[in-house]
Design an enzyme around this catalytic site. Structure first.
Site, PDB file in Angstrom:
ATOM      1  N   TYR A  31      30.188 -20.055  86.554  1.00  0.00           N
ATOM      2  CA  TYR A  31      30.919 -19.895  87.469  1.00  0.00           C
ATOM      3  C   TYR A  31      30.684 -18.901  88.609  1.00  0.00           C
ATOM      4  CZ  TYR A  31      32.876 -15.549  85.813  1.00  0.00           C
ATOM      5  OH  TYR A  31      33.404 -14.111  85.735  1.00  0.00           O
ATOM      6  N   LYS A 147      26.333 -15.533  84.794  1.00  0.00           N
ATOM      7  CA  LYS A 147      27.841 -15.472  85.125  1.00  0.00           C
ATOM      8  C   LYS A 147      28.426 -16.599  84.240  1.00  0.00           C
ATOM      9  CE  LYS A 147      30.980 -14.091  88.875  1.00  0.00           C
ATOM     10  NZ  LYS A 147      31.747 -13.055  87.995  1.00  0.00           N
ATOM     11  N   GLU A 179      28.720  -1.737  82.718  1.00  0.00           N
ATOM     12  CA  GLU A 179      29.407  -1.998  83.636  1.00  0.00           C
ATOM     13  C   GLU A 179      30.923  -2.182  83.257  1.00  0.00           C
ATOM     14  OE1 GLU A 179      28.911  -6.036  85.019  1.00  0.00           O
ATOM     15  OE2 GLU A 179      28.402  -6.745  82.884  1.00  0.00           O
ATOM     16  N   LEU A 203      26.077  -7.820  85.140  1.00  0.00           N
ATOM     17  CA  LEU A 203      26.135  -9.017  86.043  1.00  0.00           C
ATOM     18  C   LEU A 203      25.664  -8.333  87.568  1.00  0.00           C
ATOM     19  CD1 LEU A 203      27.251 -12.024  86.589  1.00  0.00           C
ATOM     20  CD2 LEU A 203      28.984 -10.772  87.908  1.00  0.00           C
TER      21      LEU A 203
HETATM   22  C1  LIG Z   1      31.390  -8.481  84.282  1.00  0.00           C
HETATM   23  C2  LIG Z   1      31.259  -8.459  85.861  1.00  0.00           C
HETATM   24  N1  LIG Z   1      30.781  -7.579  86.598  1.00  0.00           N
HETATM   25  C3  LIG Z   1      30.578  -7.298  87.857  1.00  0.00           C
HETATM   26  C4  LIG Z   1      31.233  -8.051  88.555  1.00  0.00           C
HETATM   27  C5  LIG Z   1      31.205  -7.968  90.091  1.00  0.00           C
HETATM   28  O1  LIG Z   1      30.647  -8.773  90.627  1.00  0.00           O
HETATM   29  P1  LIG Z   1      30.803  -9.376  92.130  1.00  0.00           P
HETATM   30  O2  LIG Z   1      30.843  -8.047  92.971  1.00  0.00           O
HETATM   31  O3  LIG Z   1      29.776 -10.402  92.384  1.00  0.00           O
HETATM   32  O4  LIG Z   1      32.295  -9.714  92.206  1.00  0.00           O
HETATM   33  C6  LIG Z   1      32.135  -9.060  88.028  1.00  0.00           C
HETATM   34  C7  LIG Z   1      33.018 -10.166  88.843  1.00  0.00           C
HETATM   35  O5  LIG Z   1      33.630 -10.915  88.424  1.00  0.00           O
HETATM   36  C8  LIG Z   1      32.162  -9.301  86.690  1.00  0.00           C
HETATM   37  O6  LIG Z   1      32.797 -10.195  86.012  1.00  0.00           O
END
Ligand SMILES: Cc1ncc(COP(=O)(O)O)c(C=O)c1O
Length: 286
Positions: A31, A147, A179, A203
């Site tokens: 997603y 993702k 994270e 991610l």
């Molecule tokens: C596990 C995780 N890390 C980092 C992020 C941040 O990603 P982004 O800045 O692309 O929203 C998300 C966002 O949903 C996430 O689920």
């Protein structure tokens, strides 16, 4: 409300997802979430690229080109009159009958794509005041760069944080901070900004990418280097980043104040630089 179902925009009530869909059966899907401000997407190319990259990593082929997808998404926010909000898109490996772990032949089983919109205003108060976090072991798999819709590890971590009164979970593997459960995490020490490098343990956040870009452009020292729980304890400032939260100060960790227990000047500067970047594309938002 209208949604995208495969490559059409339809009423939400028209969507039929089969109970044998591999997304439902195995969380065999990916997603992405992209945000619009003033009815205009911010970093749409980056989010669409990441969706295609996640798909490639699990050998899924999207039923359209990047350009076609961007056009469909733009049409969707128009028809749903999304001013400031999020578009959630999801792709699963389709209907696999009989249930079998092996990937079905993609020639015979097409993937299933959906996208929905939600109005989500910016939470300026929270961005000013910050949030609290709880430290939780990172029990997830070793492909956090995908993702994936399989978010049980993330959900369990966030639930653990909520039970202890925190807004977000800061995850660590053997004392190394990776994270958060739904955001990337950063610390500032002696005016240097640190965040875990991309790779299989985190991610590759698009907000992280943008913050790194604006910080470097402004001459702020940034290091994509992993840091430990010990480093975190000594940090001057800690913050999280995600598409919806932007740069969100973390002012308490496990009930203890970070620095003064309020937003610091480092993250405030990054918030301003980020909003500058958004306003360049989407117009005034503050
Ligand atoms: C596990 C995780 N890390 C980092 C992020 C941040 O990603 P982004 O800045 O692309 O929203 C998300 C966002 O949903 C996430 O689920």
């Amino acid at each position: 409300m209208k949604v995208i179902w495969n490559n059409e925009i339809v009423e939400r009530s028209e969507v039929k997802i089969d109970m044998e869909d591999r997304g439902y059966q195995f969380a065999d899907g990916i997603y992405d979430v992209v945000r619009a401000y003033n009815g205009k997407f911010f970093t749409l190319d980056e989010h669409v690229d990441r969706l295609f990259s996640s798909a490639e990593k699990i050998e899924l082929i999207l039923p359209f080109t990047k350009e076609e997808l961007k056009q469909l998404l733009s049409k969707l926010i128009q028809v749903n009159e999304i001013d400031t909000g999020n578009v959630y898109m999801q792709l699963t490996r389709g209907i696999g009958i009989p249930r079998n772990h092996s990937y079905p032949d993609p020639e015979l089983v097409p993937p299933v794509f959906t996208a929905t919109t939600t109005l989500v205003p910016r939470d300026q108060i929270k961005m000013d005041q910050g949030m609290s976090a709880i430290i939780v072991p990172d029990l997830r798999w070793l492909r956090c760069d995908i993702k994936s819709t399989s978010l049980l590890g993330n959900i369990m971590a966030k639930h653990e944080a909520h039970k202890k009164g925190g807004d977000e979970a800061i995850l660590h593997r053997d004392g190394v901070v990776t994270e958060c459960s739904s955001s990337n995490v950063w610390m500032i020490k002696n005016d240097v900004i640190y965040t875990h490098p991309d790779g299989n343990l985190v991610l590759p956040g698009i907000t992280k990418l943008m913050l790194l870009k604006v910080a470097r452009k402004a001459g702020i020292p940034v290091k994509e280097e992993a840091f430990t729980l010990e480093n975190l304890k000594e940090a001057d400032e800690v913050f999280a980043s995600s598409t919806t939260m932007e740069a969100m100060p973390i002012t308490f960790i496990d009930g203890n104040p970070v620095g003064q227990g309020k937003r610091g000047s480092g993250v405030e500067r990054l918030q301003q630089l980020y909003v500058d970047a958004v306003e360049e594309v989407c117009g005034k938002i503050r």
